[in-house]
Design a protein around this motif. Structure first.
Motif, mmCIF file in Angstrom:
data_model
loop_
_atom_site.group_PDB
_atom_site.id
_atom_site.type_symbol
_atom_site.label_atom_id
_atom_site.label_comp_id
_atom_site.label_asym_id
_atom_site.label_seq_id
_atom_site.Cartn_x
_atom_site.Cartn_y
_atom_site.Cartn_z
ATOM 1 N N UNK A 1 80.535 75.444 135.266
ATOM 2 C CA UNK A 1 79.108 75.434 134.925
ATOM 3 C C UNK A 1 78.673 76.793 134.401
ATOM 4 N N UNK A 2 79.225 77.836 134.993
ATOM 5 C CA UNK A 2 78.851 79.184 134.598
ATOM 6 C C UNK A 2 79.285 79.560 133.191
ATOM 7 N N UNK A 3 80.267 78.838 132.655
ATOM 8 C CA UNK A 3 80.732 79.131 131.288
ATOM 9 C C UNK A 3 79.646 78.842 130.261
ATOM 10 N N UNK A 4 78.723 77.950 130.605
ATOM 11 C CA UNK A 4 77.598 77.642 129.713
ATOM 12 C C UNK A 4 77.870 76.547 128.718
ATOM 13 N N UNK A 5 79.005 76.596 128.062
ATOM 14 C CA UNK A 5 79.336 75.567 127.066
ATOM 15 C C UNK A 5 80.784 75.132 127.275
ATOM 16 N N UNK A 6 81.091 73.942 126.812
ATOM 17 C CA UNK A 6 82.448 73.419 126.966
ATOM 18 C C UNK A 6 82.623 72.181 126.088
ATOM 19 N N UNK A 7 83.852 71.735 126.002
ATOM 20 C CA UNK A 7 84.171 70.510 125.268
ATOM 21 C C UNK A 7 84.897 69.559 126.215
ATOM 22 N N UNK A 8 84.538 68.293 126.182
ATOM 23 C CA UNK A 8 85.204 67.283 126.997
ATOM 24 C C UNK A 8 85.678 66.164 126.081
ATOM 25 N N UNK A 9 86.951 65.788 126.220
ATOM 26 C CA UNK A 9 87.513 64.736 125.375
ATOM 27 C C UNK A 9 88.519 63.936 126.187
ATOM 28 N N UNK A 10 88.704 62.700 125.780
ATOM 29 C CA UNK A 10 89.670 61.857 126.476
ATOM 30 C C UNK A 10 89.322 60.399 126.326
ATOM 31 N N UNK A 11 89.879 59.591 127.209
ATOM 32 C CA UNK A 11 89.580 58.175 127.155
ATOM 33 C C UNK A 11 89.629 57.556 128.544
ATOM 34 N N UNK A 12 88.917 56.466 128.667
ATOM 35 C CA UNK A 12 88.884 55.767 129.941
ATOM 36 C C UNK A 12 88.469 54.328 129.720
ATOM 37 N N UNK A 13 88.428 53.573 130.783
ATOM 38 C CA UNK A 13 88.019 52.174 130.689
ATOM 39 C C UNK A 13 86.675 51.992 131.370
ATOM 40 N N UNK A 14 85.840 51.230 130.711
ATOM 41 C CA UNK A 14 84.522 50.926 131.239
ATOM 42 C C UNK A 14 84.258 49.463 130.979
ATOM 43 N N UNK A 15 84.056 48.715 132.049
ATOM 44 C CA UNK A 15 83.885 47.262 131.912
ATOM 45 C C UNK A 15 85.060 46.652 131.157
ATOM 46 N N UNK A 16 86.266 47.088 131.508
ATOM 47 C CA UNK A 16 87.520 46.581 130.934
ATOM 48 C C UNK A 16 87.704 46.951 129.467
ATOM 49 N N UNK A 17 86.848 47.800 128.920
ATOM 50 C CA UNK A 17 86.971 48.232 127.530
ATOM 51 C C UNK A 17 87.425 49.689 127.487
ATOM 52 N N UNK A 18 88.355 49.996 126.583
ATOM 53 C CA UNK A 18 88.815 51.376 126.424
ATOM 54 C C UNK A 18 87.828 52.141 125.553
ATOM 55 N N UNK A 19 87.361 53.257 126.060
ATOM 56 C CA UNK A 19 86.391 54.083 125.338
ATOM 57 C C UNK A 19 86.953 55.493 125.195
ATOM 58 N N UNK A 20 86.943 56.016 123.978
ATOM 59 C CA UNK A 20 87.383 57.384 123.714
ATOM 60 C C UNK A 20 86.147 58.241 123.433
ATOM 61 N N UNK A 21 86.140 59.447 123.981
ATOM 62 C CA UNK A 21 84.996 60.334 123.779
ATOM 63 C C UNK A 21 85.467 61.733 123.391
ATOM 64 N N UNK A 22 84.605 62.429 122.680
ATOM 65 C CA UNK A 22 84.870 63.817 122.302
ATOM 66 C C UNK A 22 83.516 64.490 122.101
ATOM 67 N N UNK A 23 83.099 65.313 123.071
ATOM 68 C CA UNK A 23 81.785 65.931 123.045
ATOM 69 C C UNK A 23 81.874 67.438 123.216
ATOM 70 N N UNK A 24 80.988 68.137 122.528
ATOM 71 C CA UNK A 24 80.827 69.572 122.719
ATOM 72 C C UNK A 24 79.432 69.795 123.286
ATOM 73 N N UNK A 25 79.357 70.532 124.376
ATOM 74 C CA UNK A 25 78.102 70.748 125.085
ATOM 75 C C UNK A 25 77.691 72.211 124.986
ATOM 76 N N UNK A 26 76.460 72.444 124.567
ATOM 77 C CA UNK A 26 75.943 73.800 124.399
ATOM 78 C C UNK A 26 75.342 74.316 125.702
ATOM 79 N N UNK A 27 75.200 75.608 125.803
ATOM 80 C CA UNK A 27 74.618 76.231 126.988
ATOM 81 C C UNK A 27 73.207 75.724 127.228
ATOM 82 N N UNK A 28 72.492 75.407 126.174
ATOM 83 C CA UNK A 28 71.106 74.940 126.281
ATOM 84 C C UNK A 28 71.001 73.533 126.867
ATOM 85 N N UNK A 29 72.125 72.813 126.889
ATOM 86 C CA UNK A 29 72.083 71.415 127.326
ATOM 87 C C UNK A 29 72.130 70.461 126.149
#
Length: 231
Positions: A49-77
């Motif tokens: 949390x202290x880093x302020x910004x980060x990137x999260x990517x990967x994949x998972x299953x939601x309601x039996x559906x495979x979902x891939x995500x790739x997000x970059x999050x800024x310190x501001x939110x």
């Protein structure tokens, strides 16, 4: 002189190790020595949390559906990224201040709106809705919550992207979650793996502290969801 000869001999042995002549080893200090798994997890959550910004990517299953995500999050939110739901369609998400913008293909809008006939109208358009602050992937506090980082156990160390990582695990109701925490440099979360019958997946965390600039779409490219949903 005897001491100097011993140091010289040790140096020669180490140098020789680089060309495969002999071996030279030194014990690496465990940065989490003496800490419980729960304390390591809290340390990782605070650092991430202290880093302020980060990137999260990967994949998972939601309601039996495979979902891939790739997000970059800024310190501001603010944040920006993409979601690929396969047959459920592909969408881009952008959060800027108090507003969330989403742009998806027709398959995405059909899935999101339960087959609504308006899906074709929304295709490839930015649709805005109010941003629910404090929730979701764009909020570091929500992403790195400590309330669920309890009753963990530390397993054997591993590597993520060439970096040594402490592995913390939790088994609950047939669901196993493994948290990989950097054991070199800042103790950031590097990866989270969930396995089990419900919602398995892998999320990777990178680019901590890297600046992220998010720009809202031009007003002329935006449609208002509240207006669209009016009868």
């Amino acid at each position: 002189m005897a001491a100097n000869r011993k140091l010289l001999a040790a140096a020669v042995a180490c140098a020789a190790a680089f060309v495969g002549i002999t071996g030279c080893s030194s014990e690496e200090k465990d940065p989490f020595d003496g800490m419980s798994a729960d304390k390591i997890a809290k340390k990782a959550a605070d650092a991430s949390k202290g880093a302020g910004s980060f990137r999260v990517s990967g994949e998972g299953k939601q309601d039996a559906k495979t979902v891939k995500v790739d997000f970059s999050v800024a310190k501001s939110g603010d944040c920006e990224g993409k979601m690929d739901g396969g047959k459920g369609g592909i969408a881009e998400l952008l959060v800027s201040g108090d507003t969330q913008y989403m742009k998806g293909d027709e398959a995405f809008w059909k899935d999101a709106m339960g087959g609504s006939g308006k899906a074709s109208t929304l295709k490839d358009k930015w649709v805005k809705t109010p941003n629910a602050k404090g929730e979701g992937i764009c909020n570091a506090d929500a992403m790195f919550q400590t309330k669920d980082l309890k009753k963990l156990k530390r397993g054997d160390d591993s590597e993520v992207g060439g970096k040594k990582a402490a592995v913390l695990t939790k088994n609950e109701s047939g669901k196993k979650t493994s948290f990989y925490v950097a054991a070199e440099g800042k103790p950031y979360f590097l990866k989270v793996v969930t396995s089990g019958k419900e919602d398995p997946g892998t999320m990777n965390f990178t680019d901590y502290g890297k600046p992220v600039a998010v720009k809202a779409p031009a007003p002329g490219d935006v449609m208002d969801m509240e207006e669209l949903m009016k009868p």
